[in-house]
Design a protein around this motif. Sequence first.
Motif, mmCIF file in Angstrom:
data_model
loop_
_atom_site.group_PDB
_atom_site.id
_atom_site.type_symbol
_atom_site.label_atom_id
_atom_site.label_comp_id
_atom_site.label_asym_id
_atom_site.label_seq_id
_atom_site.Cartn_x
_atom_site.Cartn_y
_atom_site.Cartn_z
ATOM 1 N N TYR A 262 0.848 -1.186 0.000
ATOM 2 C CA TYR A 262 0.000 0.000 0.000
ATOM 3 C C TYR A 262 0.885 1.237 0.000
ATOM 4 O O TYR A 262 2.054 1.213 0.383
ATOM 5 C CB TYR A 262 -0.966 0.015 1.192
ATOM 6 C CG TYR A 262 -0.323 0.184 2.555
ATOM 7 C CD1 TYR A 262 0.125 1.429 3.001
ATOM 8 C CD2 TYR A 262 -0.193 -0.896 3.411
ATOM 9 C CE1 TYR A 262 0.708 1.588 4.248
ATOM 10 C CE2 TYR A 262 0.394 -0.752 4.667
ATOM 11 C CZ TYR A 262 0.846 0.491 5.074
ATOM 12 O OH TYR A 262 1.425 0.659 6.301
ATOM 13 N N LEU A 263 0.299 2.312 -0.452
ATOM 14 C CA LEU A 263 0.951 3.621 -0.414
ATOM 15 C C LEU A 263 -0.029 4.627 0.157
ATOM 16 O O LEU A 263 -1.180 4.691 -0.265
ATOM 17 C CB LEU A 263 1.372 4.063 -1.816
ATOM 18 C CG LEU A 263 1.853 5.519 -1.918
ATOM 19 C CD1 LEU A 263 3.244 5.658 -1.318
ATOM 20 C CD2 LEU A 263 1.850 6.002 -3.369
ATOM 21 N N LYS A 264 0.448 5.416 1.128
ATOM 22 C CA LYS A 264 -0.318 6.541 1.651
ATOM 23 C C LYS A 264 0.438 7.815 1.319
ATOM 24 O O LYS A 264 1.639 7.909 1.590
ATOM 25 C CB LYS A 264 -0.509 6.420 3.166
ATOM 26 C CG LYS A 264 -1.292 5.202 3.612
ATOM 27 C CD LYS A 264 -1.378 5.149 5.141
ATOM 28 C CE LYS A 264 -2.119 3.919 5.628
ATOM 29 N NZ LYS A 264 -2.166 3.857 7.116
ATOM 30 N N ALA A 265 -0.250 8.769 0.727
ATOM 31 C CA ALA A 265 0.388 10.029 0.352
ATOM 32 C C ALA A 265 -0.497 11.184 0.798
ATOM 33 O O ALA A 265 -1.711 11.199 0.530
ATOM 34 C CB ALA A 265 0.616 10.092 -1.159
ATOM 35 N N ASP A 266 0.114 12.124 1.489
ATOM 36 C CA ASP A 266 -0.581 13.329 1.919
ATOM 37 C C ASP A 266 0.207 14.541 1.435
ATOM 38 O O ASP A 266 1.437 14.555 1.480
ATOM 39 C CB ASP A 266 -0.711 13.378 3.437
ATOM 40 C CG ASP A 266 -1.520 12.210 3.977
ATOM 41 O OD1 ASP A 266 -2.743 12.204 3.779
ATOM 42 O OD2 ASP A 266 -0.917 11.304 4.575
ATOM 43 N N SER A 267 -0.519 15.552 0.979
ATOM 44 C CA SER A 267 0.140 16.739 0.447
ATOM 45 C C SER A 267 -0.698 17.961 0.781
ATOM 46 O O SER A 267 -1.934 17.910 0.782
ATOM 47 C CB SER A 267 0.307 16.613 -1.079
ATOM 48 O OG SER A 267 0.899 17.761 -1.627
ATOM 49 N N ALA A 268 -0.014 19.057 1.086
ATOM 50 C CA ALA A 268 -0.685 20.329 1.333
ATOM 51 C C ALA A 268 0.173 21.438 0.733
ATOM 52 O O ALA A 268 1.402 21.356 0.733
ATOM 53 C CB ALA A 268 -0.894 20.570 2.822
ATOM 54 N N ALA A 269 -0.487 22.464 0.202
ATOM 55 C CA ALA A 269 0.261 23.537 -0.446
ATOM 56 C C ALA A 269 -0.464 24.865 -0.292
ATOM 57 O O ALA A 269 -1.695 24.931 -0.324
ATOM 58 C CB ALA A 269 0.474 23.233 -1.930
ATOM 59 N N LEU A 270 0.329 25.909 -0.144
ATOM 60 C CA LEU A 270 -0.138 27.279 -0.207
ATOM 61 C C LEU A 270 0.585 27.913 -1.391
ATOM 62 O O LEU A 270 1.815 27.897 -1.455
ATOM 63 C CB LEU A 270 0.194 28.033 1.086
ATOM 64 C CG LEU A 270 -0.161 29.531 1.120
ATOM 65 C CD1 LEU A 270 -1.672 29.729 1.034
ATOM 66 C CD2 LEU A 270 0.389 30.170 2.402
ATOM 67 N N PHE A 271 -0.163 28.429 -2.346
ATOM 68 C CA PHE A 271 0.464 28.934 -3.561
ATOM 69 C C PHE A 271 -0.192 30.244 -3.983
ATOM 70 O O PHE A 271 -1.339 30.544 -3.617
ATOM 71 C CB PHE A 271 0.365 27.905 -4.699
ATOM 72 C CG PHE A 271 -1.048 27.536 -5.086
ATOM 73 C CD1 PHE A 271 -1.695 28.169 -6.139
ATOM 74 C CD2 PHE A 271 -1.728 26.535 -4.403
ATOM 75 C CE1 PHE A 271 -2.995 27.822 -6.487
ATOM 76 C CE2 PHE A 271 -3.030 26.176 -4.749
ATOM 77 C CZ PHE A 271 -3.660 26.825 -5.804
#
Length: 829
Positions: free
Chosen positions: A445-454
Motif C-alpha cells: 500500500y501507499l499513503k500520500a498526503d500533500s498540502a500547499a499554499l500557492f
Amino acid sequence: MIARKILLASVAGLSFLSPAAFAQAAPADAAPDQADAASSPRGDVIVVTARRRTETAQEVPLAISVIRGDSIEATGNFNVVKLQQLAPTLQVYTTNPRNTSVNIRGLGVPFGLTSDGFEQGVGIYVDDVYNSRVAAATFDFLDVAQVEVLRGPQGTLYGKNTTAGAINITTNQPTFDFEGRAEVTAGNLNYKQAKAAISGPLTDRIAARVAVATTSRRGTLYNVTSRRWINEQDNLGIRGQLLFQPTEDLSITLSGDYSKQDPECCGTTFVRVGTTQRPITRQYDELVKAINANPNPAYPGRVYQVPSRNPYDRLSDLDSNLNAGNKIGGASLKVKWNVGSGTLTSVTAWRFWDWKPENDRDFTGLSIVSKSQNPSQQDQYSQEFRYNYESQKIDFVVGLFGFKQRIDTQGTEQQGADAARWSLTGANAANPATLQGLTASNTQYLKADSAALFGQLSWKVTDALTIQPGVRLNYDKKSGYYQRVVTNAQGQAISCTATPAPGTIAGTSSQCGVYQPQVSAPSDSAWNFTYDFNVNYKVTRDVLAYATYAKSFKTLGINQNGLPLNADNTVNYDASTVKPESVNHFEVGLKTQFWDRRATFNLSAFRTEIKNFQATVNGGQFGTVRGYLANAQKVRSQGIEADFKVVVSDRFTAYANGAFTDAKYKKFTNAPCPPELSGGTITTNPALWSPAGQAGTTANPSYSRPQCDISGQDLPGVSKWAFSYGAEYNIPAHLLDKDGQVYLGVDGNYRSHWNSNASPSIYTEVKGYALTNLRAGFRGEGFDVFGWVRNVFDVNYIENLQVAPGNTGLIAGQVGDPQTWGGTIKVSF
C-alpha cells in the motif's frame, strides 16, 4: 473493400484539414482586445483559463498549446495519448493504461514501467480536479470543450506541483438553453464509436448536462496461441453535471463521471534480438534451440519458433492471459462566488481508480512467466480553495490545496514449465520442477498526503510592462509498505536467509536467484519552498515578449514494487527511497499576431536543469516486476518551439507547429547497464570490461560493469525533432436540399528517432516516422458528415520497445496503428 477504395479515391488528392485550434467566442466580460477581435471575422481569439482566469491565449506569458474540442474530434485524437499528434512537445507513451508516461519537453514522469511511489511532473486536470493517476489519460475525451497544454513549471498556479507542465481539460458545462449533440462513427477493424450529450434547464435556477461515449475496435495484433485479435479497444464513459445558480454571482456545480475499459490488452510482438554479455548458450536464440532440443514433457511434440520476426506482420504468440480492466471515476463539487473584484472558488473532489491487469511478462509463447498481474485500487481526496482578484493595476491568484491518497496493490508473478531451461544451467535447467510453480505474491500500500499554499501576482507597472512573481510552500508525506511472499509449487513459503524464518523452508539457490521474499516500509516527508518570476512586455498591441525563471521541485519518491538485488543476490534496501528533484527553469518567448490578426506566430526557447532526477530503471531482473526508481545526478532539457497559424479567409485555414528538444542525462554515473553491456560476470576492474554486445563463453567469459555511466546520453522517449501541421479548405455548397460547406483537409505529424530504454540501448532505438491523415465532408448548421483516413500511407512504426527480463537480448514492442478509415455523422441542436 469496395467502400475503402471509394473513400480513398474521394480524398486521394486532398491536402487540407482544420487547424488544431479554432476561434472561440469571447465571453461577455472579455477585455476590450478580446471583444474587438471577436467582432472581426478575421480575428482569431482563443480564450483560455491557464492562469485561473479568463483571457486570450495570446495574452498569457507562457508557452501554451490550445486545442478545441471540435478539432480534437475532427482529427481523430480522442484521448491524451493521441493528442501528441497535435502538440509536438507533448510525449505520451503507453504499454497499458497503468504504464503510461505523459511528458512535456521530455520531463514529467519517469519513462518506463510505472511505480506508485513517484509524483507525475505533468499535472492532468479535468474541470479543475487533479487526476493523480496517468491512467486517466488513456480514456476517451468525453464532451470536451478545450484542452490546454501548458509547458514548463506551473506550481504557483495549480494545487498540485507541476514541474514540467500541465494539461488543463475543460468539459462543456450545463446550459440554461436546451441543446444537444450526437455522433456516430464506423470504420474498418470493426471500429464503432458513439457519443451523445444533452443539456438544458430543469428550473430557472438549475441546469443539467449528461454526456456518454462508447468506443470499440478489433485488436491490431493477432495472437496465434489464443487465435484472437488482441490490443483491442473497449471503452465506455459517462459524465453528469448539475448546475445551481441561485444568483448571478454564485454558481454551484456538482459533477460525477465513470469510465470503464475492458479490452483484451496489452500484448507485444517480437521485434528483434540483440547480443548481451551473457554466455552464448544463455542468449535468446540459443535458449530456444535448447528448449527444442530437450522437449518439455508438458508440451509433447512442440517445436517452438516465434510466429514472425517481422513486427509488422502483426503476429504474437503470448500464452498468458491478457487483460487491461480499468475503471476510473469520481465526483466533485465546485463553488464559484463573485465577491467584488474577485472570485472565490472551492473545488472538492473524490476520485477512484480500479486496475485489473493480466500480462505476459516474458513476451514469448513459452511458459517462462506463466502468470503476471498487479491489480490496484486507489482512492484520492482533494480540496482546493482559490481566490482570484483583478483590478486595473494588480491581478493575483492565491490558493490552498490539500490532497490525500491511498493505493492498495495485490500482485502475483509465477514461473512456468519452461522457466528452468530459460533461467538456469546444468542439471537444474534440465528439471522443469526446479522453478515451475514458484510464485511471488506481494501485498503493498501507499499513503500520500500533500498540502500547499500557492499564489501568483501580476503587477501592471505600465500599460506595456507587467511583472509576475509567484511562490509556493509545499508539504508532502509518503509512507508505504511492501511484502513479497515466495512459495514453491507445493505452496510452501521459502526463505532466502541463512536461517529460515518461522513458518518457512529454505529456498534453493535457483529459486532465490529469481524471487526473494522482501519486506520494506519506507516513509519520508519533506517541506519545499519554490518560486517563479516572469516579466512580460507588450511591444505593440499584438506583440508580447516574456522571460521566466522558475525554481521548482518534485517531491520525494519511494519504491513500491520490489527492490532490486545486489550482485550477491541480496536485497538492495538502499534503493527504497529516492531524493526530491530540484528544478531550475529558464524560458523566453515571443507571441505575435499580424495581417489583421489573421496570422499567429509564437516562439519560445527554454532550458530546464534538474538535480536528482527521478528515473525509472530496470536491470533485467524478474524480481523487480515494475522496475524501480533511482536518482540521476543531473538532467538537462533545452529547446526551441514554434507555433504558426493562419486564417487566410473564411475558406482556408492552416497551422504548423514544430519543436526541437535536446534532453540529456548530464550526469548519471551509476545507472543500470543497457542489455548490450549487461549479463556478464560483474567486475569493478575497467581493464576487464568487455565490448558492447559481446557474448561470453565458458573459456572466455564476458565481464560487465556493476553500473554504467550514461552521462551525456539522451533521455528516453524524447525525439529531438517533432512537427505537426494541418490545413482545411472549404467551398459553399447546396447538397441534399441543405446549405453548407464541402471541405477537404489534411493533418500530419513527424517525430524523429528516440530510445525507449531508461539506459539508452542500441537495441531499443525507435526509428522516426511521419503520419498523414485525410478527411472530406459536408457540414451545415447542425450537422456534419465526413469520411476519414488515418495513417493514409500505411506507415509502419513502433510505439514502444521493451527489454524482456532475464538479459536474453529479446526486445519486444507494440506497433502503431495501421491505416484505418471510416465515416462519421454528427448532429447538434
